[in-house]
Scaffold this motif. Structure first.
Motif, mmCIF file in Angstrom:
data_model
loop_
_atom_site.group_PDB
_atom_site.id
_atom_site.type_symbol
_atom_site.label_atom_id
_atom_site.label_comp_id
_atom_site.label_asym_id
_atom_site.label_seq_id
_atom_site.Cartn_x
_atom_site.Cartn_y
_atom_site.Cartn_z
ATOM 1 N N HIS A 115 0.817 -1.220 0.000
ATOM 2 C CA HIS A 115 0.000 0.000 0.000
ATOM 3 C C HIS A 115 0.848 1.268 0.000
ATOM 4 O O HIS A 115 0.518 2.247 0.677
ATOM 5 C CB HIS A 115 -0.974 -0.003 1.185
ATOM 6 C CG HIS A 115 -1.838 -1.214 1.234
ATOM 7 N ND1 HIS A 115 -2.826 -1.470 0.307
ATOM 8 C CD2 HIS A 115 -1.831 -2.275 2.082
ATOM 9 C CE1 HIS A 115 -3.405 -2.617 0.580
ATOM 10 N NE2 HIS A 115 -2.823 -3.145 1.649
ATOM 11 N N LEU A 116 1.924 1.235 -0.765
ATOM 12 C CA LEU A 116 2.771 2.414 -0.913
ATOM 13 C C LEU A 116 2.116 3.307 -1.968
ATOM 14 O O LEU A 116 1.990 2.913 -3.117
ATOM 15 C CB LEU A 116 4.184 2.013 -1.354
ATOM 16 C CG LEU A 116 4.893 1.001 -0.456
ATOM 17 C CD1 LEU A 116 6.234 0.605 -1.055
ATOM 18 C CD2 LEU A 116 5.065 1.546 0.953
ATOM 19 N N THR A 117 1.690 4.474 -1.555
ATOM 20 C CA THR A 117 0.907 5.323 -2.460
ATOM 21 C C THR A 117 1.660 6.543 -2.977
ATOM 22 O O THR A 117 1.279 7.106 -3.992
ATOM 23 C CB THR A 117 -0.388 5.793 -1.775
ATOM 24 O OG1 THR A 117 -0.037 6.482 -0.573
ATOM 25 C CG2 THR A 117 -1.289 4.614 -1.464
ATOM 26 N N ASP A 118 2.700 6.964 -2.301
ATOM 27 C CA ASP A 118 3.462 8.133 -2.721
ATOM 28 C C ASP A 118 4.843 7.712 -3.213
ATOM 29 O O ASP A 118 5.403 6.717 -2.749
ATOM 30 C CB ASP A 118 3.634 9.122 -1.562
ATOM 31 C CG ASP A 118 2.318 9.780 -1.171
ATOM 32 O OD1 ASP A 118 1.567 10.153 -2.099
ATOM 33 O OD2 ASP A 118 2.049 9.915 0.031
ATOM 34 N N TRP A 119 5.395 8.502 -4.139
ATOM 35 C CA TRP A 119 6.695 8.166 -4.711
ATOM 36 C C TRP A 119 7.774 8.090 -3.641
ATOM 37 O O TRP A 119 8.659 7.268 -3.705
ATOM 38 C CB TRP A 119 7.074 9.150 -5.822
ATOM 39 C CG TRP A 119 7.093 10.590 -5.398
ATOM 40 C CD1 TRP A 119 6.083 11.487 -5.527
ATOM 41 C CD2 TRP A 119 8.162 11.275 -4.754
ATOM 42 N NE1 TRP A 119 6.450 12.699 -5.002
ATOM 43 C CE2 TRP A 119 7.736 12.596 -4.519
ATOM 44 C CE3 TRP A 119 9.444 10.916 -4.354
ATOM 45 C CZ2 TRP A 119 8.537 13.549 -3.906
ATOM 46 C CZ3 TRP A 119 10.245 11.857 -3.734
ATOM 47 C CH2 TRP A 119 9.787 13.162 -3.523
ATOM 48 N N TRP A 120 7.698 8.971 -2.627
ATOM 49 C CA TRP A 120 8.721 8.969 -1.586
ATOM 50 C C TRP A 120 8.644 7.703 -0.738
ATOM 51 O O TRP A 120 9.661 7.222 -0.235
ATOM 52 C CB TRP A 120 8.649 10.232 -0.726
ATOM 53 C CG TRP A 120 7.352 10.413 0.008
ATOM 54 C CD1 TRP A 120 6.246 11.096 -0.417
ATOM 55 C CD2 TRP A 120 7.014 9.877 1.284
ATOM 56 N NE1 TRP A 120 5.251 11.023 0.514
ATOM 57 C CE2 TRP A 120 5.693 10.281 1.587
ATOM 58 C CE3 TRP A 120 7.696 9.105 2.214
ATOM 59 C CZ2 TRP A 120 5.048 9.924 2.761
ATOM 60 C CZ3 TRP A 120 7.056 8.752 3.398
ATOM 61 C CH2 TRP A 120 5.750 9.166 3.649
ATOM 62 N N GLU A 121 7.428 7.126 -0.569
ATOM 63 C CA GLU A 121 7.293 5.867 0.152
ATOM 64 C C GLU A 121 7.953 4.725 -0.628
ATOM 65 O O GLU A 121 8.612 3.871 -0.047
ATOM 66 C CB GLU A 121 5.825 5.526 0.377
ATOM 67 C CG GLU A 121 5.114 6.432 1.353
ATOM 68 C CD GLU A 121 3.634 6.109 1.465
ATOM 69 O OE1 GLU A 121 3.158 6.048 2.613
ATOM 70 O OE2 GLU A 121 2.977 5.910 0.418
ATOM 71 N N VAL A 122 7.756 4.736 -1.938
ATOM 72 C CA VAL A 122 8.377 3.722 -2.794
ATOM 73 C C VAL A 122 9.898 3.851 -2.727
ATOM 74 O O VAL A 122 10.618 2.857 -2.572
ATOM 75 C CB VAL A 122 7.868 3.843 -4.249
ATOM 76 C CG1 VAL A 122 8.611 2.889 -5.167
ATOM 77 C CG2 VAL A 122 6.365 3.603 -4.316
ATOM 78 N N ALA A 123 10.398 5.084 -2.810
ATOM 79 C CA ALA A 123 11.843 5.331 -2.746
ATOM 80 C C ALA A 123 12.421 4.827 -1.425
ATOM 81 O O ALA A 123 13.456 4.155 -1.401
ATOM 82 C CB ALA A 123 12.132 6.818 -2.924
ATOM 83 N N GLU A 124 11.750 5.129 -0.344
ATOM 84 C CA GLU A 124 12.221 4.702 0.975
ATOM 85 C C GLU A 124 12.181 3.184 1.125
ATOM 86 O O GLU A 124 13.126 2.569 1.627
ATOM 87 C CB GLU A 124 11.374 5.372 2.060
ATOM 88 C CG GLU A 124 11.892 5.137 3.459
ATOM 89 C CD GLU A 124 11.075 5.913 4.470
ATOM 90 O OE1 GLU A 124 10.364 5.280 5.263
ATOM 91 O OE2 GLU A 124 11.152 7.157 4.451
ATOM 92 N N HIS A 125 11.096 2.573 0.698
ATOM 93 C CA HIS A 125 10.931 1.125 0.819
ATOM 94 C C HIS A 125 12.021 0.357 0.056
ATOM 95 O O HIS A 125 12.593 -0.596 0.577
ATOM 96 C CB HIS A 125 9.544 0.707 0.313
ATOM 97 C CG HIS A 125 9.294 -0.760 0.370
ATOM 98 N ND1 HIS A 125 8.920 -1.398 1.534
ATOM 99 C CD2 HIS A 125 9.362 -1.725 -0.579
ATOM 100 C CE1 HIS A 125 8.770 -2.685 1.298
ATOM 101 N NE2 HIS A 125 9.032 -2.916 0.012
ATOM 102 N N PHE A 126 12.294 0.788 -1.177
ATOM 103 C CA PHE A 126 13.260 0.074 -2.008
ATOM 104 C C PHE A 126 14.673 0.638 -1.923
ATOM 105 O O PHE A 126 15.610 0.059 -2.476
ATOM 106 C CB PHE A 126 12.792 0.059 -3.471
ATOM 107 C CG PHE A 126 11.562 -0.772 -3.686
ATOM 108 C CD1 PHE A 126 11.587 -2.155 -3.549
ATOM 109 C CD2 PHE A 126 10.352 -0.178 -4.008
ATOM 110 C CE1 PHE A 126 10.454 -2.925 -3.739
ATOM 111 C CE2 PHE A 126 9.212 -0.940 -4.211
ATOM 112 C CZ PHE A 126 9.262 -2.315 -4.071
ATOM 113 N N GLY A 127 14.843 1.772 -1.238
ATOM 114 C CA GLY A 127 16.172 2.360 -1.077
ATOM 115 C C GLY A 127 16.759 2.895 -2.366
ATOM 116 O O GLY A 127 17.926 2.665 -2.667
#
Length: 142
Positions: A115-127
């Motif tokens: 449930h990653l909805t924002d680009w910054w969440e995706v960036a943080e999750h995948f590093g």
């Protein structure tokens, strides 16, 4: 999904990777050693069994550039600098390496499941660098 993205997804699946990929660990599995190197122009360079990355890169960019080099290794045999300078394929091989990197370091299904909805969440999750999420994620959704 293009050829580079398919190659990345296959490698990710083959190695059982999820979340934040240890790109340096993958390079080691493939028989390459990663070395920080003082570079002014390029961010990564492969010399024999070494992947040299600019020593001043932040961790997310270091991971990105190592994965970029892995993409070149798996898809573009030969001297990449020569190809880039002396042929018209330079832009194409760089685009393929970037497409490989995006699909290798980020997994759309995993992002949706988390449930990653924002680009910054995706960036943080995948590093990965947030600017690369904004550039690559739309390509991964095709």
């Amino acid at each position: 999904m293009n050829r580079a993205q398919r190659k990345a997804v296959e490698l990710r699946f083959k190695l059982g990777l999820c979340g934040r990929v240890d790109a340096e660990g993958v390079a080691n599995i493939l028989g390459y050693e990663v070395i920080p190197w003082p570079m002014q122009v390029h961010q990564e360079l492969r010399i024999d069994r070494y992947i040299c990355v600019a020593e001043d890169l932040e961790p997310d960019w270091r991971r990105w550039m190592i994965a970029h080099a892995i993409g070149h290794i798996l898809m573009h045999p030969g001297n990449h600098l020569w190809i880039y300078k002396h042929t018209r394929f330079g832009g194409r091989i760089e685009r393929e390496a970037e497409d490989f990197t995006g699909a290798f370091l980020m997994n759309v299904r995993e992002a949706l499941a988390a449930h990653l909805t924002d680009w910054w969440e995706v960036a943080e999750h995948f590093g990965v660098p947030d600017s690369m999420v904004r550039l690559q994620l739309p390509l991964l959704l095709e």
